[in-house]
Design a protein around this motif. Structure first.
Motif: not given
Ligand code: SF4
Length: 290
Positions: A214-216, A218, A243-247, A260-262
């Motif tokens: 996955t790219k992102c 949540v 380097k997926a964006t993790i929220i 996480a990034k956020y």
């Protein structure tokens, strides 16, 4: 059913404060004298394989519903080592700490390996070991007595996990429809029922997700990385490496939050407000997959 709380209170009364403190002291005492407990040589970490022929048996870990495939190393009928099976898609050759501790768990002197029937009063640890026939007959006699005196619907099944299915069959044959699964209601139940009502099929568990690619990602209502969901934890590590964006939505600064990034530390109970706000933006701004 209405008698259960009363019975529980009665047991707690019998388990007096003094008795509770004695048990607690014994438990913590065991921890304090842990260094004096002799270590079984073959269980010591890093111990060399025992001499002689070691047989390997493909099997799986039964410690949770993930059921990771593993390989048991056995010598003279004794389990010596248990490791993940690299051919198994669930474990991919790795086990979580619980699975890795299989040998220690298997030979733990406190592990209950035989049926026990209480011989003393409730609250006292007095039991006798019996055969499975004796145990099953004991339970059957009591269930028949309850059914004759109060009806089969006067008892209930509180269930959890795969093994509960067998008990469900027993209860159905017995004539009892009372069953509850509190862990299901608090865990995967809402998402399974939500998916069933929305898409016509539940998710099941493990969920058919593709976390690794996955790219992102949540994470909301999950503590991935602190639970034992072996494959998902491995995939989570891969997603981070990719380097997926993790929220992460979690009031706690969890392990996942630390990656996480956020990190969104919402107040407990406000998850739904956050999700509704996200949905509003997706619809209003036409950001959904058309
Ligand atoms: S996740 Fe851990 S406890 Fe569960 S089956 Fe796999 S190794 Fe066993």
């Amino acid at each position: 059913m209405s008698q259960s709380p009363l019975r529980f209170e009665a047991v707690m009364e019998q388990l007096s404060r003094r008795r509770f403190l004695k048990i607690s002291a014994a438990t913590f005492g065991a921890g304090a004298v842990g260094s004096q407990i002799p270590v079984v040589p073959s269980l010591a970490m890093g111990s060399a394989p025992p001499a002689g022929k070691v047989e390997t048996i493909a099997t799986y870990c039964e410690m949770c519903f993930w059921k990771c495939g593993g390989i048991a190393h056995v010598r003279d009928g004794k389990l010596w080592k248990f490791e993940g099976n690299p051919l198994d898609p669930m474990s991919r050759g790795r086990l979580c700490p619980r699975g890795t501790a299989a040998v220690g768990t298997h030979y733990d002197p406190d592990r209950i390996s035989k049926p026990l029937i209480r011989t003393g009063e409730r609250g006292k640890e007095e039991f006798k070991a019996v055969t499975w026939d004796e145990a099953l007959n004991h339970v059957a006699d009591r269930m028949k007595k309850i059914a004759a005196e109060h009806g089969p619907e006067s008892i209930a099944l509180w269930k959890h996990g795969t093994g509960a299915r067998f008990f469900e069959h027993v209860m159905r044959a017995y004539g009892c429809i009372n069953k509850g699964a509190p862990s299901f209601a608090q865990c995967r139940g809402p998402r399974d029922i939500g998916y069933l009502l929305t898409y016509g099929t539940g998710l099941g568990s493990p969920e058919p997700t593709d976390i690794a690619n996955t790219k992102c990602l949540v994470l909301i209502g999950t503590h991935l990385g602190e639970n034992m969901h072996n494959t998902q934890v491995q995939e989570f590590a891969e997603a981070i490496a990719n380097k997926a964006t993790i929220i992460v939505v979690d009031p706690r600064y969890s392990v996942a939050a630390s990656k996480a990034k956020y990190w969104l530390p919402v107040k407990p109970g406000t998850d739904m407000a956050l999700v509704l706000a996200w949905m509003n933006v997706l619809v209003e701004e036409g950001l959904y997959d058309k």
